[in-house]
Design a protein around this motif. Structure first.
Motif, PDB file in Angstrom:
ATOM      1  N   SER A 183       0.832  -1.202   0.000  1.00  0.00           N
ATOM      2  CA  SER A 183       0.000   0.000   0.000  1.00  0.00           C
ATOM      3  C   SER A 183       0.867   1.253   0.000  1.00  0.00           C
ATOM      4  O   SER A 183       0.561   2.244  -0.664  1.00  0.00           O
ATOM      5  N   PHE A 186       2.330   1.524  -3.522  1.00  0.00           N
ATOM      6  CA  PHE A 186       1.304   1.929  -4.477  1.00  0.00           C
ATOM      7  C   PHE A 186       0.993   3.418  -4.346  1.00  0.00           C
ATOM      8  O   PHE A 186       0.880   4.126  -5.344  1.00  0.00           O
ATOM      9  N   SER A 235      -8.970   4.313  -7.375  1.00  0.00           N
ATOM     10  CA  SER A 235      -7.782   3.469  -7.479  1.00  0.00           C
ATOM     11  C   SER A 235      -7.818   2.290  -6.509  1.00  0.00           C
ATOM     12  O   SER A 235      -6.880   1.512  -6.457  1.00  0.00           O
ATOM     13  N   THR A 237      -8.258   2.152  -2.972  1.00  0.00           N
ATOM     14  CA  THR A 237      -7.744   2.217  -1.607  1.00  0.00           C
ATOM     15  C   THR A 237      -8.700   1.584  -0.598  1.00  0.00           C
ATOM     16  O   THR A 237      -8.292   0.801   0.267  1.00  0.00           O
ATOM     17  N   MET A 240      -8.922  -2.265  -1.037  1.00  0.00           N
ATOM     18  CA  MET A 240      -7.728  -2.976  -0.576  1.00  0.00           C
ATOM     19  C   MET A 240      -7.712  -3.072   0.951  1.00  0.00           C
ATOM     20  O   MET A 240      -7.354  -4.114   1.513  1.00  0.00           O
ATOM     21  N   ASN A 269      -3.294  -2.330  -8.367  1.00  0.00           N
ATOM     22  CA  ASN A 269      -3.435  -2.531  -6.928  1.00  0.00           C
ATOM     23  C   ASN A 269      -3.796  -3.981  -6.614  1.00  0.00           C
ATOM     24  O   ASN A 269      -3.284  -4.584  -5.661  1.00  0.00           O
ATOM     25  N   ASN A 273      -1.508  -6.881  -4.544  1.00  0.00           N
ATOM     26  CA  ASN A 273      -2.046  -7.363  -3.271  1.00  0.00           C
ATOM     27  C   ASN A 273      -2.678  -8.756  -3.356  1.00  0.00           C
ATOM     28  O   ASN A 273      -3.572  -9.081  -2.567  1.00  0.00           O
TER      29      ASN A 273
END
Length: 541
Positions: A183, A186, A235, A237, A240, A269, A273
């Motif tokens: 994270s 990214f 994106s 966030t 995730m 992303n 992950n």
């Protein structure tokens, strides 16, 4: 090598790629983010492929150069090796390797070889890594990057330059790292390319603290095989953080976003992950106008929904299309009207809230960022939505955040938590507006929450603990009595300060009050007499 050292080296790699772009006139160019993110991804996939094939064959693991050792494979052996790989892994031909491209740098028309290689990787992995549009078209993994160089005579040199920073770097030692590491990487990778004001559909990056709080409160017990959805994913966030709270191997991600750039970022992303299995569910398209995810003829419902939708945008070009019978149940509270003076301020977030409510499974939970004004509006669509949440007994709580928690917007925000299983009430209303430390970020003020403050919010909410001037626990009936207000401040007890005094002190104060009142009455009587005299004079004048 420590994680901090590798983080620094990874950031240095990203800076090197940006330096190459600047040298070839692409600094701050609209296509720079595609080059940076796609080259980063190409390198990551190369190293991940090498890492995974080494786990399958000890000869490769023990070889000084796994690329040279794998060159000895027959075509059938190589095909069998690819077959044994995880279905979520990128499959590469031997001519796709970074080392192969690097060794071919002196070839004529190197830019063409470079582009052809990336295109062939995209086609070879199309079923796994392509993002779909709302119409079903596929957005492939890589573009023909050399075409972003306007001067065709410089394309070979550019492709050589962009390859070189990748050669003496390896991701291999950090593939066992988890969400927190990737994270950070990214965020650094996209920090210059996810700005607000990027056209009609501005992309606001949800602060990590807010994302963590939302995910941690949503996931209050271990779960598995659940679906997670964001109808305005950006994106990724929020998704995730939610997947990390649940466990990346215990959930499937679904999303939709109108921005092609955001969808490409979300794909990256997911790859970083270990959520490749969800890429097929990433849709680039208009969620409100053409929601993609369906079960038969009906919209899918989800176990968890998390979202920070755009607050105010112009959707006047399709507003009347939304106002149709087929959308009556989805947009139960109504559709905001067109603002003739400033269409950019149409409250699109109210549509996303209604869409999210409609998309929850029978036991679904949701967390939504909303303008704080939503939680107290006395009428209109806002009030109707709040009434629905109370009457249907699906409100879990609200957290009002500090001002400037988003540096890019001055709007105060709150997080609305929904839970269809919360029929008994016991609702948490929290005023966290006094928390945080304000710093300067560019021209804007930004409020940062410490880790202790984040945990205070999460733990207090999850424990349903009432704290003076911070949280209050209320029932649905109490909310009805307060005109459906979701603001914690309206439920806090009014405090009256008391001071103990003796009987003599009390009598002394009362005597003083009496004397003062007598004086005031006397003055009042004298004023009455004076007024009468003045009126008499006027009467006889």
């Amino acid at each position: 090598m420590t994680t901090q050292d590798f983080t620094a080296q990874t950031k240095k790699l990203i800076d090197s790629l940006k330096g190459v772009c600047t040298s070839y006139g692409l600094g701050n160019d609209g296509n720079e983010f595609k080059i940076i993110t796609q080259m980063f991804l190409y390198k990551f996939m190369n190293d991940k492929f090498g890492y995974e094939v080494k786990q399958l064959d000890s000869r490769l693991k023990n070889a000084e150069s796994w690329e040279k050792e794998i060159a000895k494979y027959t075509d059938n052996e190589y095909e069998m090796l690819l077959y044994r790989m995880s279905p979520d892994s990128a499959k590469l031909k031997r001519e796709h390797y970074l080392s192969y491209l690097h060794n071919k740098q002196n070839s004529e028309e190197f830019a063409k070889l470079f582009d052809d290689t990336l295109r062939d990787i995209s086609i070879f992995n199309n079923d796994i890594f392509s993002v779909k549009t709302g119409t079903g078209a596929r957005i492939i993994l890589f573009d023909e990057l050399s075409n972003y160089i306007t001067d065709s005579s410089e394309r070979d040199n550019f492709c050589r330059a962009i390859i070189n920073p990748l050669v003496n770097f390896s991701f291999e030692k950090i593939f066992n790292q988890k969400f927190d590491f990737f994270s950070t990487i990214f965020e650094y990778l996209i920090k210059d390319y996810n700005k607000d004001g990027g056209g009609k559909y501005a992309e606001y990056y949800t602060p990590h603290a807010v994302s963590k709080i939302m995910a941690s409160i949503l996931v209050d017990k271990p779960v598995s095989n659940v679906t997670c959805y964001d109808p305005s994913a950006g994106s990724g966030t929020l998704l995730m953080n939610l997947a990390h709270a649940i466990g990346e191997d215990r959930c499937t991600i679904y999303s939709q976003d109108i921005s092609q750039k955001s969808s490409s970022m979300l794909r990256l992303n997911l790859i970083l992950n270990n959520l490749v299995h969800s890429i097929q569910n990433i849709i680039q398209g208009n969620t409100l106008l053409n929601p993609y995810h369906k079960s038969g003829d009906k919209l899918m419902t989800f176990d968890y929904i998390i979202s920070n939708p755009p607050f105010k945008l112009d959707f006047s070009d399709y507003r009347d299309t939304l106002d149709s019978k087929q959308n009556h149940d989805r947009f139960f509270a109504g559709i905001p009207k067109i603002k003739d003076k400033d269409k950019e301020k149409m409250e699109i977030y109210l549509l996303f809230i209604q869409h999210i409510i409609y998309s929850l499974s029978p036991t679904g939970k949701a967390a939504i960022v909303v303008p704080t004004g939503f939680i107290t509006a006395k009428s209109g669509i806002e009030r109707k939505i709040r009434e629905k949440l109370v009457e249907n007994k699906m409100l879990r709580g609200v957290v009002s955040m500090p001002s400037n928690i988003f540096a890019t917007t001055g709007t105060n925000v709150s997080v609305l938590f929904l839970d269809k299983a919360n029929t008994k009430g016991d609702i948490v209303l929290m005023d966290a507006s006094k928390l945080g430390t304000t710093i300067k970020e560019g021209k804007n003020n930004k409020t940062l929450l410490s880790v202790d403050e984040e945990n205070l919010i999460i733990n207090t909410f999850k424990s349903h603990e009432a704290k003076e001037d911070f949280t209050v626990i209320v029932s649905y009936e109490q909310i009805k009595d307060k005109a459906y207000s979701f603001s914690a401040g309206q439920y806090f007890d009014v405090k009256i300060e008391y001071t103990d005094i003796t009987a003599d002190e009390f009598h002394a104060k009362m005597s003083s009050f009496k004397s003062n009142i007598d004086c005031l009455f006397a003055e009042s009587h004298q004023l009455e007499l004076d007024i009468k005299k003045q009126l008499e004079k006027l009467f006889h004048a």
